[in-house]
Design a protein around this motif. Structure first.
Motif, mmCIF file in Angstrom:
data_model
loop_
_atom_site.group_PDB
_atom_site.id
_atom_site.type_symbol
_atom_site.label_atom_id
_atom_site.label_comp_id
_atom_site.label_asym_id
_atom_site.label_seq_id
_atom_site.Cartn_x
_atom_site.Cartn_y
_atom_site.Cartn_z
ATOM 1 N N ILE A 1 -7.073 9.813 -3.790
ATOM 2 C CA ILE A 1 -6.568 8.744 -2.924
ATOM 3 C C ILE A 1 -7.730 7.869 -2.477
ATOM 4 O O ILE A 1 -7.677 6.642 -2.542
ATOM 5 N N ALA B 1 -8.205 4.026 -3.756
ATOM 6 C CA ALA B 1 -8.109 2.972 -2.750
ATOM 7 C C ALA B 1 -9.422 2.204 -2.648
ATOM 8 O O ALA B 1 -9.437 0.998 -2.451
ATOM 9 N N ALA C 1 -12.069 -2.682 -4.351
ATOM 10 C CA ALA C 1 -13.158 -3.549 -3.897
ATOM 11 C C ALA C 1 -14.217 -3.643 -4.987
ATOM 12 O O ALA C 1 -14.789 -4.702 -5.245
ATOM 13 N N ARG D 1 -4.288 -5.222 -3.063
ATOM 14 C CA ARG D 1 -4.041 -4.008 -2.280
ATOM 15 C C ARG D 1 -2.536 -3.737 -2.163
ATOM 16 O O ARG D 1 -2.088 -2.600 -2.280
ATOM 17 N N GLN E 1 -11.885 15.406 3.892
ATOM 18 C CA GLN E 1 -12.265 15.279 2.491
ATOM 19 C C GLN E 1 -13.411 16.210 2.141
ATOM 20 O O GLN E 1 -13.378 16.914 1.153
ATOM 21 N N VAL F 1 -3.200 17.699 7.056
ATOM 22 C CA VAL F 1 -3.691 16.807 6.006
ATOM 23 C C VAL F 1 -2.695 15.698 5.676
ATOM 24 O O VAL F 1 -3.082 14.601 5.281
ATOM 25 N N ASP F 2 -1.377 15.948 5.872
ATOM 26 C CA ASP F 2 -0.411 14.895 5.536
ATOM 27 C C ASP F 2 -0.543 13.692 6.467
ATOM 28 O O ASP F 2 -0.168 12.583 6.113
ATOM 29 N N VAL G 1 -3.820 11.680 4.834
ATOM 30 C CA VAL G 1 -3.816 10.939 3.576
ATOM 31 C C VAL G 1 -3.602 9.444 3.805
ATOM 32 O O VAL G 1 -4.216 8.618 3.146
ATOM 33 N N HIS G 2 -2.766 9.095 4.789
ATOM 34 C CA HIS G 2 -2.572 7.674 5.087
ATOM 35 C C HIS G 2 -3.871 7.038 5.571
ATOM 36 O O HIS G 2 -4.220 5.925 5.191
ATOM 37 N N ILE H 1 -6.972 8.099 5.035
ATOM 38 C CA ILE H 1 -7.959 8.034 3.957
ATOM 39 C C ILE H 1 -7.704 6.798 3.111
ATOM 40 O O ILE H 1 -8.614 6.024 2.800
ATOM 41 N N SER H 2 -6.449 6.591 2.767
ATOM 42 C CA SER H 2 -6.081 5.455 1.928
ATOM 43 C C SER H 2 -6.354 4.141 2.650
ATOM 44 O O SER H 2 -6.921 3.200 2.091
ATOM 45 N N GLU H 3 -5.969 4.093 3.937
ATOM 46 C CA GLU H 3 -6.186 2.883 4.738
ATOM 47 C C GLU H 3 -7.666 2.557 4.857
ATOM 48 O O GLU H 3 -8.085 1.420 4.622
ATOM 49 N N ALA I 1 -10.195 3.578 3.075
ATOM 50 C CA ALA I 1 -10.869 3.287 1.814
ATOM 51 C C ALA I 1 -10.475 1.908 1.296
ATOM 52 O O ALA I 1 -11.287 1.195 0.713
ATOM 53 N N GLY I 2 -9.209 1.532 1.519
ATOM 54 C CA GLY I 2 -8.747 0.242 1.024
ATOM 55 C C GLY I 2 -9.175 -0.915 1.907
ATOM 56 O O GLY I 2 -9.220 -2.070 1.477
ATOM 57 N N ASP J 1 -12.033 -1.742 3.130
ATOM 58 C CA ASP J 1 -13.306 -2.415 2.866
ATOM 59 C C ASP J 1 -13.146 -3.678 2.034
ATOM 60 O O ASP J 1 -13.797 -4.692 2.295
ATOM 61 N N ALA J 2 -12.266 -3.615 1.009
ATOM 62 C CA ALA J 2 -12.050 -4.794 0.169
ATOM 63 C C ALA J 2 -11.518 -5.936 1.012
ATOM 64 O O ALA J 2 -11.900 -7.096 0.836
ATOM 65 N N THR K 1 -18.648 6.186 2.541
ATOM 66 C CA THR K 1 -18.378 7.559 2.108
ATOM 67 C C THR K 1 -19.552 8.494 2.402
ATOM 68 O O THR K 1 -19.595 9.608 1.874
#
Lengths: 477, 477
Positions: A282, A286, A290, A367, B253, B275-276, B279-280, B282-284, B286-287, B289-290, B371
Motif C-alpha cells: 500500500i 501510493a 509521485a 491519485r 509498517q 492495522v485496519d 491502512v487508510h 498509510i495510503s493517505e 504516502a499519496g 506527498d505527490a 519513509t
C-alpha cells in the motif's frame, strides 16, 4: 506436545528485551530512526574489523532496525556487517531489508548460504529474496534447497511478477466447515506444523474451495460444541492467484481485511495473504505516483546508480524533445522578439504558470484514478469541476499579472495580452491535466507514467503560442 | 450467554450473500469499482424519487460499495440517497465514506439523527465523523448522545488532531499476566461487552500498564494450564496517545504490527489501534506527498470547490512571484536578446530541463525522508550520489543539445554555450533537489510542502542566468 517444546516455540518466551516505543533509547532518535552516533560507532567497529564489538552493538536491536542498519552503512561495509552478525541475520532481518540492499548482499554470498537463509524464510519472503537474482544465481540457490521448499518457491515463481501468487504464504489453516469450535481448538493445539501466526481460519468444502472465514476472536468466544458453519462469515473476499498486487492492496483497504484466501483458477484454496504483507505494498503503490509523475523511476535511494541514471535520463531525453517542440514555437516569433525583447522576458511566466497549474490537476487526478475514486460514473462531473477551478484561477492570475504588467511597463495592451494568455493557458492546463490521464487510463496505460509529458508539452507550447501570438495579432510587436 | 444470543451477535451468522471477488458481478467491474450502468440506474431512480427502487438496487451492495456510491452520485442527490436507504446506513458505510462526503451529509442531517449514528459507531469512527463538524454542530450532536459515548468522544477530541488518541479504539481486551490460557478463554466466552473483533490480548500490571501482548493464535494453540506470562511477547511497541498518526503508521509498517497498545503519559493502557485503521493512513500519507509537492493541497476530488481553489491559488500566487523573479533575470539580458533573438528561443530548454531534473531528485528525496530511509547517517552519501547522477545526466544532455544546436544553427559557439549551461543547471537541479528538502526537514518544516518553490526558483533563475550570461561572456550577443 510438551509444555517445554511449546515454550521454546512461542515468540514471547525467549524474548526479554525492554519494550520499544519508550522515549529514552540509546540507539533510536525521537522519530524511531537509528541515531547517527550509533551508526557511526558501528561503522568505526567495521573499519577496525572488530567483529565482536560490531556484534555487541547490533545484538540488542530489533530485527527491523538491523535491516535499516544495512541501508545506513556504506555498500562496501555491508558484507562485513553480515559476516560479523551471522547468527543475528534471522528471518525478520532478511524480510525487512530493502530489496536492493538484500539483492546485492545475496549476490555476494555463496549459493549454499543463500539457500540456507531462503530455507528458513516463509515462501513469500523467500520468493521476494530470490525473484530479483539473475537466472543462473537463482538456479544455483534452488539446487541447494530442500526439495519441498524448492517446489513451493518454483510454484510461486510461476505466477506473474507482482501478483498475489508471488506474495501469498502457502502456510494457512484450512478445516471443514462441519468441525466444531472445540475440535478446531484441539486440532490447533495438536498440530505443530501449523503456522505460528495466523488471524483467521478458512473453512473449505471437500474440493478444498473456501466457503467461509472464522476470525480467531469469534472462535475464542464461542462454546466448544458450536459447528464452524454457524460461526464463519460466508461473505469472503477471495483473491485469484494472478491478481496484481496493487489490486490486492485496494481490496484489503476497501474491505478492511486482516487476511484473505488466495484461490487458483479452479477456485481451490492455495494460500493466504495477511495484512502485514500488504502494508508495504500500500505504501509503495501510493508513494510510487509521485516518483512516476516526476519520471524518477523506481525512486529507491538504494538502487544501483547506473539504473537510476538510465531511468531518469530516459525521461529527461523524452522531455528534451518536448522542450525543443515548445522552443520551436518561440522560433516562429523571432521577428517579434527582436522588435520587442520584453516579450521574451515575460513569456516564461505564462508557460511556467500553466505548467504549475497542470501539475496540480494531474497530481489530483492521477491519485483519484489510483484509488478508484475517479471512475466513468463521475468523470464528466470532475472535468466540469476542473474547468471551473481553472477558470477561477486563470481569471485571478490573469488580473494579477495583467494589472502588474500594465503598471510596471506602462503598457495596458501588454497587460491585456499577458492576462488573456494566462487565462487561456490555465484552461489548457486544467483540461489537459484531467483529460490526458483519464484518456490514458481508458487505454490501460498507467497515467502516472506518461501523463506529465503530454501535459507539460501542452502548457509550454500553448503558453508561448497564445502569448506571442496575441502580441503579434494585437500589433504589440 | 446462550447459543442463540451468540449466533445473533456473530457477523457470520446472518450473512448469506454471495462471495465477493468473483468476476461475474452485475454491479462491479473488473477493477472492483461500481459499474457506470449501475450508478446510472441508481441516479435515475433518485431523479424519479422512487425510494423503493433505490433501496432494491443498493441493498445487495457491500457497505464499502455503498460508501463509494455516495461519492459517485451528484452532491444534490446524496441526501435523497441517504433517506432512501436509511436502514442500510450502518456503521461500516459511515466509516468507509469519504470525509468530505460524510461531513456534508452530517451537516445536512438534524443533530439527533447524527447523534444516533455516532452512538452506533466505534469511538474512533465517531470521532472521525464529528471532528470536522464546526463547534456549534459538534456541541449540538454531543448534547444528544448517551453520557458514556459522549465522554469517550470528548476525551478523544482532547487529543491533538491526527494523533493516536484520536484514532484509537477504547475497546480492547486487557487481563493480568498471571491468568492462565484456560481462564482467559473462559473470560472471553463469558463477557459479552468485549469487542467482537480483536487480534491480540494485552497483559497489564496492577497499575494497568501493558507488560506483554498475546497473539490469539498462540492462545488457541496452548494448553489451558499455561499462564499468560509464559505465552506473551514482552517485546511490545507502545504508542503514546499524543503520537502523530504518520509516526504511528511508520511503526506499524516497520514492526509489521496487527494491533498496538496506546498508553497515556503515565504509561497506562487506554486503548488500542488495529492495522485496519492504519491502512487508510498509510495510503493517505504516502499519496499525500505527490499532492503536496504539486501544491494541490488536500487533493481530494470531493473537497468543496472553494477550498480547492483557495489551496491551489495560494500556491500558484507564490509561484507567480518566483516566476517573476526568474523573468527579471531574463530582463537583465534584453539587449543581448534584441541582438540575437535565438537566445530567447533556446533559453526555455535550459530552464525547463533543469526543472525536470530538480523535480526528479525532489520526488525521490522527499519520499526517502518520509519513509525514514534518508537520515543524518546517510545524508552525505546521498548528496554525493545525487551529485554524480546530476553530473552524468548533465553531461549527456549537454552533449546532446550542444551538438544538435551547433549543427542545426551552424554555430559551434552557441552549441558550447547551451551545453555548458545545461550541465551547470543540471548540477544546480540535483543539488537543490536534495539540499532544499534535507535542510527544511532539519528545521522541522515538511519538505513535501515547500521544497518545490525553492528548487524551481533555483533551476529557473540559474537556467536563464547561466545560458544568457555565458552567451554575453563569450561574445555571442
Amino acid at each position: 506436545m510438551s509444555e517445554a517444546d511449546l515454550k521454546e516455540e512461542l515468540p514471547g518466551a525467549a524474548d526479554d528485551t525492554a519494550p520499544e516505543g519508550m522515549p529514552e533509547s540509546e540507539t533510536l532518535d525521537e522519530d524511531n530512526r537509528l541515531k547517527p552516533e550509533f551508526v557511526r560507532n558501528v561503522k568505526e567497529a567495521l573499519d577496525d574489523e572488530d567483529s565482536d564489538r560490531v556484534y555487541d552493538l547490533v545484538e540488542p536491536l530489533h530485527p527491523a532496525d538491523i535491516a535499516d542498519l544495512f541501508e545506513l552503512v556504506d555498500e562496501r561495509e555491508r558484507l562485513t556487517l553480515a559476516r560479523s552478525i551471522r547468527d543475528l541475520m534471522g528471518v525478520e532481518v532478511i524480510a525487512e531489508m530493502n530489496d536492493w540492499v538484500r539483492e546485492a548482499l545475496m549476490e555476494a554470498l555463496p549459493a549454499d548460504v543463500v539457500a540456507e537463509i531462503a530455507g528458513g524464510l516463509d515462501t513469500d519472503d523467500a520468493v521476494a529474496m530470490l525473484e530479483d537474482l539473475d537466472e543462473a544465481d537463482q538456479q544455483a540457490v534452488l539446487a541447494e534447497m530442500e526439495p519441498e521448499d524448492r517446489a513451493a518457491i518454483e510454484s510461486a515463481l510461476s505466477y506473474p511478477e507482482e501478483s498475489a501468487g508471488r506474495m501469498m504464504s502457502r502456510d494457512h489453516v484450512a478445516v471443514p466447515e462441519t468441525m466444531t469450535v472445540g475440535d478446531l481448538i484441539d486440532y490447533l493445539r495438536e498440530h505443530r506444523e501449523l503456522p505460528t501466526e495466523f488471524w483467521e481460519v478458512f473453512c473449505v468444502d471437500p474440493m478444498h474451495r473456501p466457503v467461509g472465514t472464522c476470525s480467531l476472536s469469534w472462535i475464542l468466544r464461542c462454546p466448544r460444541n458450536i459447528p464452524l458453519y454457524d460461526v464463519m462469515a460466508r461473505d469472503q473476499t477471495l483473491i485469484p492467484a494472478d491478481m496484481d498486487q496493487e489490486e490486492v492492496a485496494l481490496r484489503f483497504q476497501k474491505y478492511a481485511l486482516i487476511s484473505a484466501a488466495v484461490v487458483d483458477t479452479s477456485g481451490r484454496l492455495i494460500g493466504q495473504i495477511t495484512v502485514d504483507d500488504i502494508v508495504h505494498i500500500i505504501s509503495e503503490e501510493a508513494g510510487e505516483d509521485a516518483l512516476l509523475l516526476s519520471g524518477a523511476g523506481d525512486g529507491d535511494i538504494n538502487e544501483p546508480i547506473l539504473l537510476t541514471v538510465r531511468a531518469r535520463l530516459t525521461w529527461l531525453v523524452v522531455n528534451l524533445a518536448t522542450a525543443m517542440l515548445a522552443s520551436s514555437v518561440v522560433g516562429l516569433f523571432q521577428g517579434a522578439i527582436t522588435r520587442f525583447a520584453l516579450l521574451a522576458v515575460l513569456m516564461p511566466i505564462v508557460s511556467g504558470m500553466g505548467g504549475n497549474a497542470g501539475t496540480q490537476t494531474l497530481a489530483v487526478v492521477v491519485r483519484a484514478i489510483a484509488t478508484n475514486q475517479l471512475t466513468d460514473s463521475n468523470t464528466a462531473r470532475m472535468i466540469w469541476r476542473e474547468f471551473r477551478i481553472a477558470l477561477t484561477n486563470g481569471l485571478a492570475l490573469g488580473v494579477l499579472i495583467g494589472t502588474g504588467t500594465a503598471l510596471v511597463f506602462g503598457n495596458p495592451l501588454l497587460g491585456a495580452v499577458i492576462a488573456s494568455a494566462m487565462l487561456i493557458n490555465n484552461l489548457v492546463a486544467g483540461l489537459a491535466g484531467i483529460l490526458v490521464p483519464v484518456t490514458l487510463d481508458r487505454f490501460n496505460v498507467d497515467p502516472a507514467v506518461s501523463s506529465a509529458v503530454f501535459v507539460t508539452t501542452a502548457t509550454d507550447t500553448m503558453g508561448f503560442f497564445t502569448f506571442l501570438g496575441l502580441a503579434v495579432l494585437t500589433g504589440l510587436a
